[in-house]
Design an enzyme around this catalytic site. Structure first.
Site, PDB file in Angstrom:
ATOM      1  N   ASP A  46       1.036  10.038 -13.806  1.00 14.29           N
ATOM      2  CA  ASP A  46       2.178  10.081 -12.898  1.00 14.29           C
ATOM      3  C   ASP A  46       3.402  10.560 -13.673  1.00 14.29           C
ATOM      4  OD1 ASP A  46       4.273   9.538 -11.073  1.00 14.29           O
ATOM      5  OD2 ASP A  46       3.154   7.873 -10.202  1.00 14.29           O
TER       6      ASP A  46
ATOM      7  N   TRP B 267       3.842  13.421  -5.781  1.00 18.53           N
ATOM      8  CA  TRP B 267       2.461  13.696  -6.165  1.00 18.53           C
ATOM      9  C   TRP B 267       2.153  13.097  -7.531  1.00 18.53           C
ATOM     10  CZ3 TRP B 267      -0.729  15.615  -2.663  1.00 18.53           C
ATOM     11  CH2 TRP B 267      -0.246  16.484  -1.669  1.00 18.53           C
TER      12      TRP B 267
ATOM     13  N   TRP C 287       9.838  20.809  -3.243  1.00 20.46           N
ATOM     14  CA  TRP C 287       8.613  20.010  -3.368  1.00 20.46           C
ATOM     15  C   TRP C 287       7.437  20.835  -2.873  1.00 20.46           C
ATOM     16  CZ3 TRP C 287       5.125  17.517   0.102  1.00 20.46           C
ATOM     17  CH2 TRP C 287       4.449  16.407  -0.408  1.00 20.46           C
TER      18      TRP C 287
END
Length: 213
Positions: free
Chosen positions: A121, A105, A30
């Site tokens: 998204d 995120w 990530w």
């Protein structure tokens, strides 16, 4: 991971990257605030300087989430936010508003010409609640009198649990290039998966190149 936070790899304007940050680009990890802040600062300085685009850092976005409406000007006035037509904000799902972090995120963009907040998204609108909440708060700072639109835009969907930051950065660059040509967000096409696949390598090579200057 072998990287440490006392090994400085790059100092770029307001961003400092350590080996531990850069290591995140080399595997299924990530992306943290540091990598995202660096790339946004690079885009701001090298590609979109002098445009009507504003790229807000993850740290400032987190402050906006945590602060009451009356204090937003502390963070946004120095950025000349009211003079920009398109405001890009990297949004995470961190619930502890006192610190950066989170696990996902996404991208929130305000388009002044369209009077609309757009949310992209890559994981089935996981950050929808955070995006709507921040949009409502920012509408007060922007003096929209609650008269604005909120729209979820289609986004290419990630197929793992760690590439959300990469998708978000690709979405930023894709939309930024589109609005510079078209002065709007409506009609923008999805990012290409090939861009997502190569983005980690591109950013890593970019850091190496800047570090050698």
């Amino acid at each position: 991971m072998s990287g440490r936070y006392d090994d400085v790899i790059l100092s770029y304007y307001d961003t400092i990257l350590y080996q531990a940050d850069v290591d995140l680009l080399s595997g299924p990890h990530w992306l943290n605030d540091a990598i995202i802040s660096f790339y946004l600062e690079y885009l701001e300085k090298e590609k979109y300087s002098g445009t009507n685009i504003l790229l807000i850092s993850p740290a400032v976005t987190q402050c906006l989430k945590a602060s009451p409406l009356a204090e937003l000007s502390i963070f946004l006035d120095p950025l000349q936010t009211l003079e920009k037509d398109f405001i890009f904000m990297p949004l995470n799902d961190c619930e502890d508003l006192r610190s950066p972090g989170g696990t996902h995120w996404s991208l929130l963009v305000y388009s002044k010409p369209e009077n609309t907040f757009y949310h992209l998204d890559s994981s089935n609108e996981s950050n929808d609640r955070q995006a709507r909440s921040l949009s409502f708060k920012l509408s007060g700072y922007l003096k929209l009198n609650k008269s604005y639109y909120f729209k979820s835009l289609d986004s290419l969907q990630q197929d793992n649990m760690y590439d959300c930051g990469i998708y978000m950065l690709c979405n930023i660059e894709n939309l930024a290039e589109y609005v510079l040509r078209n002065k709007r967000i409506e009609g923008a096409k999805l990012i290409k998966r090939s861009n997502v696949v190569t983005k980690r390598f591109f950013i890593s090579e970019l850091i190496n190149s800047l570090a050698q200057r």
